[in-house]
Design an enzyme around this catalytic site. Structure first.
Site, PDB file in Angstrom:
ATOM      1  N   ALA A   1      -7.524  -0.987   0.939  1.00  0.00           N
ATOM      2  CA  ALA A   1      -8.285  -0.831  -0.304  1.00  0.00           C
ATOM      3  C   ALA A   1      -9.055  -2.111  -0.635  1.00  0.00           C
ATOM      4  CB  ALA A   1      -7.346  -0.467  -1.452  1.00  0.00           C
TER       5      ALA A   1
ATOM      6  N   GLY B   1      -4.588  -4.160  -3.831  1.00  0.00           N
ATOM      7  CA  GLY B   1      -5.558  -3.114  -4.136  1.00  0.00           C
ATOM      8  C   GLY B   1      -4.742  -1.889  -4.509  1.00  0.00           C
ATOM      9  N   HIS B   2      -4.703  -1.573  -5.785  1.00  0.00           N
ATOM     10  CA  HIS B   2      -3.867  -0.467  -6.275  1.00  0.00           C
ATOM     11  C   HIS B   2      -4.780   0.690  -6.697  1.00  0.00           C
ATOM     12  CE1 HIS B   2      -0.283  -3.344  -7.232  1.00  0.00           C
ATOM     13  NE2 HIS B   2      -0.658  -3.366  -5.971  1.00  0.00           N
ATOM     14  N   THR B   3      -4.638   1.810  -5.998  1.00  0.00           N
ATOM     15  CA  THR B   3      -5.550   2.932  -6.205  1.00  0.00           C
ATOM     16  C   THR B   3      -4.975   3.965  -7.170  1.00  0.00           C
ATOM     17  OG1 THR B   3      -6.088   2.625  -3.878  1.00  0.00           O
ATOM     18  CG2 THR B   3      -7.038   4.554  -4.962  1.00  0.00           C
TER      19      THR B   3
ATOM     20  N   ARG C   1      -5.400   0.235   8.734  1.00  0.00           N
ATOM     21  CA  ARG C   1      -3.974  -0.046   8.593  1.00  0.00           C
ATOM     22  C   ARG C   1      -3.283   0.411   9.870  1.00  0.00           C
ATOM     23  NH1 ARG C   1      -3.772   2.609   2.677  1.00  0.00           N
ATOM     24  NH2 ARG C   1      -4.590   0.879   1.477  1.00  0.00           N
TER      25      ARG C   1
ATOM     26  N   ASP D   1       0.810  -1.225   0.000  1.00  0.00           N
ATOM     27  CA  ASP D   1       0.000   0.000   0.000  1.00  0.00           C
ATOM     28  C   ASP D   1       0.841   1.272   0.000  1.00  0.00           C
ATOM     29  OD1 ASP D   1      -2.238  -1.647   0.088  1.00  0.00           O
ATOM     30  OD2 ASP D   1      -2.251  -1.662   2.286  1.00  0.00           O
TER      31      ASP D   1
ATOM     32  N   GLY E   1       1.552   2.983  -2.627  1.00  0.00           N
ATOM     33  CA  GLY E   1       1.115   3.898  -3.684  1.00  0.00           C
ATOM     34  C   GLY E   1       1.607   3.446  -5.056  1.00  0.00           C
ATOM     35  N   LYS E   2       1.828   2.135  -5.184  1.00  0.00           N
ATOM     36  CA  LYS E   2       2.372   1.588  -6.438  1.00  0.00           C
ATOM     37  C   LYS E   2       1.463   1.904  -7.625  1.00  0.00           C
ATOM     38  CE  LYS E   2       2.350  -2.432  -4.353  1.00  0.00           C
ATOM     39  NZ  LYS E   2       2.122  -2.046  -2.961  1.00  0.00           N
ATOM     40  N   GLY E   3       0.138   1.697  -7.397  1.00  0.00           N
ATOM     41  CA  GLY E   3      -0.815   1.917  -8.493  1.00  0.00           C
ATOM     42  C   GLY E   3      -0.732   3.326  -9.033  1.00  0.00           C
ATOM     43  N   LYS E   4      -0.705   4.301  -8.123  1.00  0.00           N
ATOM     44  CA  LYS E   4      -0.658   5.704  -8.557  1.00  0.00           C
ATOM     45  C   LYS E   4       0.566   5.947  -9.442  1.00  0.00           C
ATOM     46  CE  LYS E   4       0.583  10.311  -7.407  1.00  0.00           C
ATOM     47  NZ  LYS E   4       0.481  11.574  -6.712  1.00  0.00           N
TER      48      LYS E   4
ATOM     49  N   GLN F   1       2.000  -5.991  -3.211  1.00  0.00           N
ATOM     50  CA  GLN F   1       2.460  -6.095  -1.828  1.00  0.00           C
ATOM     51  C   GLN F   1       3.757  -5.287  -1.648  1.00  0.00           C
ATOM     52  OE1 GLN F   1       1.431  -9.454  -3.390  1.00  0.00           O
ATOM     53  NE2 GLN F   1      -0.473  -8.470  -2.899  1.00  0.00           N
TER      54      GLN F   1
HETATM   55  P1  GDP Z   1      -0.731   0.378  -3.574  1.00  0.00           P
HETATM   56  O1  GDP Z   1      -1.351  -0.900  -3.117  1.00  0.00           O
HETATM   57  O2  GDP Z   1       0.743   0.415  -3.341  1.00  0.00           O
HETATM   58  O3  GDP Z   1      -1.078   0.734  -4.986  1.00  0.00           O
HETATM   59  O4  GDP Z   1      -1.349   1.525  -2.647  1.00  0.00           O
HETATM   60  P2  GDP Z   1      -2.901   1.666  -2.207  1.00  0.00           P
HETATM   61  O5  GDP Z   1      -3.669   2.162  -3.359  1.00  0.00           O
HETATM   62  O6  GDP Z   1      -3.377   0.433  -1.532  1.00  0.00           O
HETATM   63  O7  GDP Z   1      -2.776   2.746  -1.049  1.00  0.00           O
HETATM   64  C1  GDP Z   1      -2.267   4.010  -1.276  1.00  0.00           C
HETATM   65  C2  GDP Z   1      -3.352   5.029  -0.865  1.00  0.00           C
HETATM   66  O8  GDP Z   1      -2.772   6.310  -0.732  1.00  0.00           O
HETATM   67  C3  GDP Z   1      -4.427   5.199  -1.909  1.00  0.00           C
HETATM   68  O9  GDP Z   1      -5.632   5.509  -1.274  1.00  0.00           O
HETATM   69  C4  GDP Z   1      -3.943   6.371  -2.746  1.00  0.00           C
HETATM   70  O10 GDP Z   1      -4.996   7.069  -3.383  1.00  0.00           O
HETATM   71  C5  GDP Z   1      -3.315   7.227  -1.683  1.00  0.00           C
HETATM   72  N1  GDP Z   1      -2.160   8.029  -2.116  1.00  0.00           N
HETATM   73  C6  GDP Z   1      -1.208   7.717  -3.019  1.00  0.00           C
HETATM   74  N2  GDP Z   1      -0.242   8.669  -3.038  1.00  0.00           N
HETATM   75  C7  GDP Z   1      -0.598   9.596  -2.123  1.00  0.00           C
HETATM   76  C8  GDP Z   1       0.004  10.799  -1.648  1.00  0.00           C
HETATM   77  O11 GDP Z   1       1.084  11.189  -2.058  1.00  0.00           O
HETATM   78  N3  GDP Z   1      -0.661  11.477  -0.671  1.00  0.00           N
HETATM   79  C9  GDP Z   1      -1.843  11.050  -0.158  1.00  0.00           C
HETATM   80  N4  GDP Z   1      -2.403  11.771   0.796  1.00  0.00           N
HETATM   81  N5  GDP Z   1      -2.441   9.917  -0.582  1.00  0.00           N
HETATM   82  C10 GDP Z   1      -1.818   9.189  -1.537  1.00  0.00           C
HETATM   83  P1  IMO Z   2      -0.912  -4.125  -2.255  1.00  0.00           P
HETATM   84  O1  IMO Z   2      -0.447  -4.655  -3.594  1.00  0.00           O
HETATM   85  C1  IMO Z   2      -0.965  -4.616   2.075  1.00  0.00           C
HETATM   86  C2  IMO Z   2      -1.061  -8.734   3.590  1.00  0.00           C
HETATM   87  C3  IMO Z   2      -2.303  -9.214   4.307  1.00  0.00           C
HETATM   88  C4  IMO Z   2      -1.695 -10.210   5.280  1.00  0.00           C
HETATM   89  C5  IMO Z   2      -0.577 -10.842   4.452  1.00  0.00           C
HETATM   90  C6  IMO Z   2      -0.941 -12.158   3.813  1.00  0.00           C
HETATM   91  O2  IMO Z   2      -2.205  -3.424  -2.316  1.00  0.00           O
HETATM   92  O3  IMO Z   2       0.185  -3.354  -1.601  1.00  0.00           O
HETATM   93  P2  IMO Z   2      -2.480 -12.813   1.738  1.00  0.00           P
HETATM   94  O4  IMO Z   2      -3.936 -12.564   1.490  1.00  0.00           O
HETATM   95  O5  IMO Z   2      -1.568 -12.235   0.721  1.00  0.00           O
HETATM   96  O6  IMO Z   2      -2.185 -14.246   2.014  1.00  0.00           O
HETATM   97  O7  IMO Z   2      -2.188 -12.040   3.134  1.00  0.00           O
HETATM   98  O8  IMO Z   2      -0.245  -9.892   3.460  1.00  0.00           O
HETATM   99  N1  IMO Z   2      -1.277  -8.185   2.233  1.00  0.00           N
HETATM  100  C7  IMO Z   2      -1.203  -6.889   1.926  1.00  0.00           C
HETATM  101  N2  IMO Z   2      -1.003  -5.808   2.709  1.00  0.00           N
HETATM  102  N3  IMO Z   2      -1.080  -4.474   0.734  1.00  0.00           N
HETATM  103  C8  IMO Z   2      -1.243  -5.544  -0.067  1.00  0.00           C
HETATM  104  O9  IMO Z   2      -1.220  -5.462  -1.414  1.00  0.00           O
HETATM  105  C9  IMO Z   2      -1.354  -6.819   0.528  1.00  0.00           C
HETATM  106  N4  IMO Z   2      -1.555  -8.067   0.052  1.00  0.00           N
HETATM  107  C10 IMO Z   2      -1.491  -8.889   1.095  1.00  0.00           C
HETATM  108  O10 IMO Z   2      -2.951  -8.156   4.971  1.00  0.00           O
HETATM  109  O11 IMO Z   2      -1.097  -9.524   6.351  1.00  0.00           O
HETATM  110 MG    MG Z   3      -2.879  -1.567  -1.851  1.00  0.00          MG
END
Ligand code: GDP
Ligand code: IMO
Ligand code: MG
Length: 432
Positions: free
Chosen positions: A301, A40-42, A307, A13, A15-18, A226
């Site tokens: 996400a 979950g990539h936002t 978190r 989480d 911010g890879k998706g962004k 992850q």
């Molecule tokens: P990912 O799994 O690595 O793609 O990240 P997620 O999407 O799960 O979580 C990142 C969250 O932070 C999302 O809700 C994004 O919209 C938000 N986000 C990304 N970059 C920024 C930033 O620079 N500032 C803030 N405030 N939010 C951000």
């Molecule tokens: P993104 O790509 C954050 C965590 C779960 C749990 C552990 C194992 O959005 O960054 P699993 O379902 O993979 O067997 O769960 O890994 N986990 C994540 N935490 N971001 C993720 O993906 C995750 N994918 C799995 O919460 O602790």
């Molecule tokens: Mg995520």
């Protein structure tokens, strides 16, 4: 051309998706190499927010970009169908821009049941998985019992599937799990229907496609899911996911030789978060942690879970940079710290025997409570107390924030080349 990789340096989480969405227009191919719908990539742009699970984050980028779901990914046909339908409703012609590896493994309905039964059996010591069947699917892959996307083209697929399913039922029975027959029949029917949808996509030998593209001078961005601290080998085992989230995972998860890898973008938040169980040395249990969660909207996400939040951990970050050979750092969510007078960073750990180390140790892993057996040692830096969300150029950033970046670069030894100051695509500063 070489293939670049973008991956998480923390617990996911980041911010890879962004950032994949921001960088995608510079590439011909964007390819996911591991994980599945646990991700979950936002992405945010034009006032809309999109959450991608199994589909690469290059699907919204302008230009003729091909998106690839690689062999290292585990795919749930039902969740894929829902995700794809949402994208097509948003006007994305997914069939035209997506290729799926025939070697990607299929998440079966019984994998989800096994995931839940495994967690229930562990009680308080559970991993806190996302419940998407990730662990059992990768277990089947490694034990050579898995079903692959290419298998759905086989005339004998129904029999292959039934054998695998019945094997899972036996395991579930041994675990004492109760399976609701009617609910299972419904989810199986939905799964089989989703396979038909999956067959309508370009099921491809993606390793050939990608290597040919690289030879033809096309550029490739490999998208991780992850983060490094959730890697099956190098994360805080056993509180990890079941795949190699590190740079090497892009080689095995797409069929790209190490010599063909170019830049490795390591992405991290200006603080740390973690979802699920397991050790988290810099976790905050006080009002500061709550403030970070509330300002940063730190809720999963995928599962909506809170978190856990804490200060930036440079011991873990340096370790992640080493394991991945990160060439560039991308710092995210710095804006979340805008209102903090003081910002702490962990520079070393004190081990149970009193020694101090800056090398990430083995003991940040399993113990009875899944907590870290280390005490973080902090340095305190001055906050910038300025709203940075409107900054688009480095010169617009306050001096104290620039010092914070320089401090991290010095500690980690890798330049921060991209900064994110908000969730929107536009809230991004490219430094070099
Ligand atoms: P990912 O799994 O690595 O793609 O990240 P997620 O999407 O799960 O979580 C990142 C969250 O932070 C999302 O809700 C994004 O919209 C938000 N986000 C990304 N970059 C920024 C930033 O620079 N500032 C803030 N405030 N939010 C951000
Ligand atoms: P993104 O790509 C954050 C965590 C779960 C749990 C552990 C194992 O959005 O960054 P699993 O379902 O993979 O067997 O769960 O890994 N986990 C994540 N935490 N971001 C993720 O993906 C995750 N994918 C799995 O919460 O602790
Ligand atoms: Mg995520």
């Amino acid at each position: 051309m070489k293939a670049d990789i973008l991956l998480g340096l923390q617990w996911g989480d980041e911010g890879k998706g962004k950032i994949v969405d921001v960088l995608a227009p510079d590439y011909d191919i964007v390819a996911r190499f591991q994980g599945g719908p646990n991700a979950g990539h936002t992405l945010e742009f034009d006032g809309h927010k999109h959450v991608l699970r199994s589909i690469p984050s290059g699907v919204f980028a302008q230009g003729s970009i091909t998106n690839v779901i690689g062999n290292g990914v585990v795919l749930d046909p039902v969740l894929f169908m829902r995700e794809a339908a949402e994208l097509e409703a948003d006007g994305v012609d997914l069939h035209a821009i997506l290729k799926i590896s025939k070697k990607a493994h299929l998440i079966m309905p019984t994998h989800r049941l096994l995931d839940a039964a495994g967690e229930a059996a562990m009680g308080a010591g559970k991993i806190g998985t996302t419940g998407k069947g990730i662990g059992p699917t990768y277990s089947d892959k490694i034990s050579r019992h898995g079903l692959r996307v290419g298998d759905i083209l086989d005339d004998n697929f129904d029999a292959i599937y039934a054998a695998a399913r019945d094997n899972h039922f036996r395991t579930l029975a041994n675990m004492g799990a109760n399976v609701d027959a009617a609910a299972f029949a419904a989810s199986e029917a939905e799964w089989l229907e989703a396979l038909d949808y999956l067959r309508s996509f370009a099921l491809t030998d993606t390793e050939h496609f990608i290597n040919k593209a690289l030879s033809d001078d096309c550029s490739v961005l490999c998208e991780g899911a992850q983060g490094t601290m959730l890697d099956i080998d190098f994360g805080s085992y056993p509180f990890v996911t079941s795949s190699n989230t590190v740079a090497a995972g892009a080689c095995t998860g797409l069929g790209i030789a190490p010599g063909r890898i170019g830049r490795v973008y390591g992405i991290f938040k200006a603080y740390c978060t973690r979802v699920g169980s397991g050790p988290f040395p810099t976790e905050l249990f006080d009002a500061t942690g709550e403030e970070i969660r509330s300002i940063g909207h730190e809720y999963g996400a995928v599962t909506g879970r809170e978190r856990r939040c804490g200060w930036l951990d440079l011991v873990a970050l340096r370790y992640a940079v080493m394991i991945n050979g990160a060439t560039d750092l991308i710092m995210m969510k710095s804006d979340v710290l805008d209102s903090f007078e003081q910002i702490k960073v962990c520079t070393a750990y004190r081990l149970p025997d009193g020694t101090v180390t800056s090398d990430f140790p083995f003991c940040v892993g399993r113990n009875a409570a899944g907590v870290a057996d280390v005490e973080p040692i902090y340095e305190t830096l001055p906050g910038w107390l300025t709203d940075i969300t409107a900054a688009r150029r480095e010169e617009q950033l306050p001096e104290a924030f620039r010092s914070y970046i320089s401090y991290i670069e010095k500690q980690v030894g890798v330049p921060v080349t991209i900064l994110s100051v908000g969730p929107d695509r536009e809230q991004t500063i490219i430094r070099h």
